[in-house]
Scaffold this motif. Sequence first.
Motif, PDB file in Angstrom:
ATOM      1  N   LEU A  21       0.833  -1.213   0.000  1.00 36.48           N
ATOM      2  CA  LEU A  21       0.000   0.000   0.000  1.00 36.48           C
ATOM      3  C   LEU A  21       0.863   1.257   0.000  1.00 36.48           C
ATOM      4  CD1 LEU A  21      -2.743  -1.139   2.557  1.00 36.48           C
ATOM      5  CD2 LEU A  21      -3.075  -0.689   0.114  1.00 36.48           C
ATOM      6  N   ALA A  22       1.961   1.236   0.768  1.00 35.92           N
ATOM      7  CA  ALA A  22       2.870   2.389   0.782  1.00 35.92           C
ATOM      8  C   ALA A  22       3.478   2.612  -0.598  1.00 35.92           C
ATOM      9  CB  ALA A  22       3.971   2.170   1.819  1.00 35.92           C
ATOM     10  N   LEU A  25       0.949   4.169  -2.812  1.00 37.09           N
ATOM     11  CA  LEU A  25       0.741   5.570  -2.416  1.00 37.09           C
ATOM     12  C   LEU A  25       1.817   6.475  -2.999  1.00 37.09           C
ATOM     13  CD1 LEU A  25      -0.659   7.781  -0.768  1.00 37.09           C
ATOM     14  CD2 LEU A  25       0.746   7.088   1.198  1.00 37.09           C
ATOM     15  N   MET A  29       1.240   9.553  -5.739  1.00 36.81           N
ATOM     16  CA  MET A  29       1.536  10.955  -5.403  1.00 36.81           C
ATOM     17  C   MET A  29       2.024  11.736  -6.619  1.00 36.81           C
ATOM     18  SD  MET A  29       2.840  11.381  -1.486  1.00 36.81           S
ATOM     19  CE  MET A  29       4.176  10.220  -1.510  1.00 36.81           C
ATOM     20  N   THR A  62      -5.422   8.694  -4.878  1.00 39.07           N
ATOM     21  CA  THR A  62      -4.336   8.918  -3.923  1.00 39.07           C
ATOM     22  C   THR A  62      -4.871   9.027  -2.506  1.00 39.07           C
ATOM     23  OG1 THR A  62      -3.271  10.206  -5.662  1.00 39.07           O
ATOM     24  CG2 THR A  62      -2.291  10.316  -3.476  1.00 39.07           C
ATOM     25  N   THR A  65      -6.028   5.685  -1.173  1.00 41.31           N
ATOM     26  CA  THR A  65      -4.885   4.819  -0.855  1.00 41.31           C
ATOM     27  C   THR A  65      -4.202   5.269   0.428  1.00 41.31           C
ATOM     28  OG1 THR A  65      -4.539   4.464  -3.221  1.00 41.31           O
ATOM     29  CG2 THR A  65      -2.735   3.860  -1.765  1.00 41.31           C
ATOM     30  N   LEU A  66      -4.109   6.598   0.633  1.00 39.64           N
ATOM     31  CA  LEU A  66      -3.523   7.117   1.876  1.00 39.64           C
ATOM     32  C   LEU A  66      -4.328   6.647   3.086  1.00 39.64           C
ATOM     33  CD1 LEU A  66      -1.569   9.047   3.420  1.00 39.64           C
ATOM     34  CD2 LEU A  66      -3.252  10.855   3.022  1.00 39.64           C
ATOM     35  N   THR A  68      -6.393   4.055   3.216  1.00 39.18           N
ATOM     36  CA  THR A  68      -6.289   2.595   3.337  1.00 39.18           C
ATOM     37  C   THR A  68      -4.959   2.186   3.956  1.00 39.18           C
ATOM     38  OG1 THR A  68      -7.648   2.399   1.343  1.00 39.18           O
ATOM     39  CG2 THR A  68      -6.472   0.427   2.067  1.00 39.18           C
ATOM     40  N   PHE A  69      -3.882   2.853   3.508  1.00 39.54           N
ATOM     41  CA  PHE A  69      -2.555   2.586   4.083  1.00 39.54           C
ATOM     42  C   PHE A  69      -2.549   2.879   5.587  1.00 39.54           C
ATOM     43  CE2 PHE A  69       1.446   4.816   5.302  1.00 39.54           C
ATOM     44  CZ  PHE A  69       2.285   3.710   5.356  1.00 39.54           C
TER      45      PHE A  69
END
Length: 376
Positions: A21-22, A25, A29, A62, A65-66, A68-69
């Motif tokens: 996930l990171a 992300l 970005m 984005t 995902t942020l 979720t991360f």
Amino acid sequence: MTILITHLFLQQYWWIIVSLLASLLVFLMFVQGGQSFIFSLPENDNQKTLIVNAMGRKWEFTFTTLVTFGGAFFASFPLFYATSFGGAYWVWIAILFSFIIQAVAYEFRSKPDNILGKKTFDIFLFINGSLGPLLIGTAVATFFTGAMFTLNNENQVHWETKWYGLEALLDIRNIALGLAVLFLARVNGLLYFVNTIDDESLRKRSVKRVTWNAIPFLVSFLFFIVAILLSDGLVVDPATGIVSIEKYRYFHTFLRMPFVLIIFLIGVITVLYGIGVTIIKGGIKGIWCSGSGTVITVFALFMIAGISGNPFYPSLFDLQSSLTITNASSSQFTLKTMMFVSFMIPFILGYIWYAWKAINNTKMTEAEMNSEDHKY
């Protein structure tokens, strides 16, 4: 199968999920990177509208995902959240603030009769585009360089400076990774413009700026990698749990995990190929090579940060307070339950890919923007 699902297996499984996930992300970005050109790249309002809408159609990917991360990290390694958010909160508040004003900007920038005016929201997008990647990169660098905290027997955190996370900005290695993430996001943003927007003038200026942003990215990224490989690192004794210092720890970790070293090198080469094919051959699909290379490279860095006995959040004040995937994780029951839920991830990724393709079915043009009812 039952034998394999030990607590350690689940801890490693969730570190891999968090790392993935990171990685996604950091690639996504490119939205922030593109926003950082809102004042310098377009020559007129029509081109600015193209840029804002190219990014506006992707900003929720984005943002989601942020979230979720952050949610996966919180649920799987809650002690990290308690420690980092409880101590280094100025850094996290600054990051969250920059993403909040981004959401506000996209929501209200083109609303009729908004009292702040478009320029205010353009400044919001520029701040998010510049500050977000820089601070996230700096915060992630502390996974290697450490932070000033201690934990007592009840896991209560005490931050050992009055700067509450801002002291990370005093370590040049943290700044180097922050700059690397920022300029990588800017490069990917430019490559995305080249691939998505049908405007020859904008395309030429985007390609020209790729070179000037790729250079500081490479310099800061190489500085961070060399500095980390030559630095001391922490290692946990698996038998006693005692944390000690080892010279060139991350270099040794790469050697112990040759598969991770190989995918790291593949990722870096793929990023460079995406940049090179755009600059030298004028290709328009460099974003896909650079983007996939970004995902692979970041994933490899997260692997050496948290796997193979390395604390993923070293304490500079008290080595024994350092966080590892074993002492910072949720219970076996929680991780196991979450693992079954995580089996839905491929379906979610498939839907995201379908939505992405539907949005990017045709290149954006000025004529499309003039006829569009909904614009950012």
